[in-house]
Design a protein around this motif. Structure first.
Motif, short mmCIF file in Angstrom:
data_model
loop_
_atom_site.label_atom_id
_atom_site.label_comp_id
_atom_site.label_asym_id
_atom_site.label_seq_id
_atom_site.Cartn_x
_atom_site.Cartn_y
_atom_site.Cartn_z
N ARG A 73 31.17 60.22 12.36
CA ARG A 73 32.18 60.90 11.54
C ARG A 73 32.51 62.27 12.10
O ARG A 73 33.69 62.66 12.18
N ALA A 74 31.49 63.03 12.50
CA ALA A 74 31.73 64.36 13.06
C ALA A 74 32.55 64.28 14.35
O ALA A 74 33.45 65.10 14.58
N LEU A 75 32.26 63.29 15.18
CA LEU A 75 33.01 63.14 16.44
C LEU A 75 34.46 62.78 16.17
O LEU A 75 35.37 63.26 16.88
N ARG A 76 34.71 61.98 15.15
CA ARG A 76 36.09 61.64 14.82
C ARG A 76 36.87 62.86 14.34
O ARG A 76 38.09 62.95 14.53
N LEU A 77 36.17 63.79 13.72
CA LEU A 77 36.83 64.99 13.19
C LEU A 77 36.94 66.12 14.22
O LEU A 77 37.65 67.10 13.99
N ALA A 78 36.23 66.00 15.33
CA ALA A 78 36.10 67.11 16.29
C ALA A 78 37.44 67.64 16.78
O ALA A 78 37.64 68.85 16.88
N LEU A 94 24.35 68.47 18.38
CA LEU A 94 25.60 67.84 17.98
C LEU A 94 26.74 68.85 18.06
O LEU A 94 27.86 68.50 18.47
N GLY A 95 26.47 70.10 17.70
CA GLY A 95 27.50 71.12 17.82
C GLY A 95 27.97 71.28 19.26
O GLY A 95 29.18 71.43 19.53
N ALA A 96 27.03 71.24 20.21
CA ALA A 96 27.39 71.36 21.62
C ALA A 96 28.25 70.19 22.06
O ALA A 96 29.21 70.35 22.84
N VAL A 97 27.96 68.98 21.56
CA VAL A 97 28.77 67.81 21.89
C VAL A 97 30.17 67.94 21.31
O VAL A 97 31.17 67.63 21.97
N LEU A 98 30.26 68.42 20.07
CA LEU A 98 31.57 68.61 19.44
C LEU A 98 32.42 69.58 20.24
O LEU A 98 33.64 69.40 20.37
N LYS A 99 31.79 70.59 20.81
CA LYS A 99 32.53 71.58 21.59
C LYS A 99 33.01 70.99 22.92
O LYS A 99 34.04 71.40 23.45
N ILE A 100 32.26 70.04 23.45
CA ILE A 100 32.73 69.34 24.66
C ILE A 100 33.97 68.53 24.34
O ILE A 100 34.95 68.49 25.11
N VAL A 101 33.96 67.87 23.18
CA VAL A 101 35.12 67.08 22.77
C VAL A 101 36.32 67.98 22.52
O VAL A 101 37.45 67.65 22.88
N ASN A 102 36.07 69.14 21.91
CA ASN A 102 37.15 70.08 21.60
C ASN A 102 36.71 71.48 22.02
O ASN A 102 36.05 72.19 21.24
N PRO A 103 37.06 71.92 23.21
CA PRO A 103 36.61 73.23 23.70
C PRO A 103 37.04 74.40 22.83
O PRO A 103 36.43 75.48 22.91
#
Length: 368
Positions: A73-78, A94-103
């Protein structure tokens, strides 16, 4: 949009109370800037959940401990998220991964206490260092973030916890209506073997000596867990079982009634990163006795709002409890000083202002 990730949002407990306050602030920030806001609770019951702060209800989503579903769910919202607030260092990777998805996404991480007093796994430490910032509720924990986790001091921020605006009228000056039970001492804590550093055993061990000087004394322990049976056995071994009541889990209304009835609050803990229960007791105008470790000495002003004692020191604890139980004027003065301290420093409005300032306000501030 704004995204909040938490362990629990609807369960009892100090960390959970703070999570709800944070969730309310995040929802308010998003609403003020006409943004969406999603609050996700990993360990909450699956599906739609609601919680209340200051008489207002807020909505979130629970994931029933299904980590993969929360991560998905978090990745879909990133891609739509400008700000993510992560309610525990375990969420940092997970926060670091979200930032990779959306810099363009900024993520903040909350630390509470003992979880950052020892070095975290390498991946978590690296993710903390990539965060926009990491908050700590006390200077004691803030120091560990910097020294133990190797965090840049510029990325570490002090954010003391606050109280729900409806809790004991904490934001209103003046005395709180009282209906005390003579000699009643109160402890509020999880009774888990993994958290036996709360010092409740020390309170029970001190009780025989306290009763010699204050025969009317009694103790109520609010909370439950797998350590309760051992504490009950200890009270029986010391012959004070008739003076100790284990109330178990209680609803907030009943908890408030215990705070009203108590003459003092005691928890000589060695594991509090902050100690929200001390604020709750102080909001009800009660003197408090805590351990001289962690964040407690930053809340409890020695000799002013209560006392701090060495962890495990039965004689020192008994002495302080006797002093308070046998001196009504002292209890009244310390209780009034504690209540005023809460009003001035730990109300919801103060917490909200601090957090909004840390997070940078709305989208325009973030873009700068």
């Amino acid at each position: 949009m704004v995204l909040g990730l938490f362990g629990h949002l609807v369960e009892p407990g100090g960390v959970e109370r703070v999570n709800r306050l944070v969730g309310a602030v995040l929802a308010g920030m998003a609403e003020a800037h006409h943004e969406g806001c999603e609050l996700l609770g990993l360990n909450d019951p699956s599906g739609a959940i609601t919680f209340e702060v200051g008489g207002r209800r807020y909505a979130g989503t629970g994931f029933g401990r299904h980590k993969a579903e929360l991560v998905a769910r978090a990745l879909r919202l990133a891609s739509r998220t400008r700000l993510a607030y992560l309610g525990h260092p375990n969420f940092a990777p997970l926060g670091a991964v979200l930032k990779i998805v959306n810099p363009r996404l900024r993520y903040w991480v909350v630390s509470h206490g003992a979880e950052v007093w020892e070095p975290l796994p390498t991946l978590s430490r690296l993710a903390l260092r990539r965060a926009e910032g990491v908050t700590a509720p006390s200077r004691f924990t803030l120091d560990h973030l910097i020294r133990t986790q190797g965090l840049d001091p510029k990325r570490a921020a002090l954010l003391p916890h606050g109280l729900d605006p409806g809790f004991a009228g904490a934001e209103e000056p003046g005395p709180t209506a009282q209906s005390t039970v003579p000699g009643l001492m109160l402890t509020v804590a999880r009774l888990r073997r993994l958290e036996r550093g709360k010092g409740i055993d020390t309170v029970i061990r001190a009780l025989p000596k306290v009763l010699e000087a204050a025969a009317h004394a009694s103790l109520v322990v609010v909370g439950d867990g797998d350590h309760r049976a051992l504490l009950e056995d200890l009270a029986a071994q010391l012959g004070v079982q008739q003076k100790v009541r284990f109330a178990g889990h209680v609803e907030e209304r009943e908890l408030k009634e215990f705070y009203r009835q108590a003459e003092l609050f005691v928890m000589p803990s060695r594991q509090e990163g902050f100690g929200l229960v001390f604020l709750e007791a102080m909001a009800f105008g009660k003197p408090v006795v805590g351990g001289d470790f962690g964040g407690i000495p930053e809340i409890v002003l020695e000799g002013v709002t209560g006392y701090v004692v060495e962890y495990g020191n039965v004689d020192a604890l008994a002495g302080r409890l006797i002093c308070l139980l046998t001196n009504e004027d002292l209890r009244r003065r310390m209780g009034a000083a504690g209540k005023q301290r809460v009003i001035e420093n730990y109300g919801f409005a103060t917490f909200q202002k601090r957090l909004v300032e840390l997070l940078g306000g709305g989208p325009r501030a973030a873009a700068r």
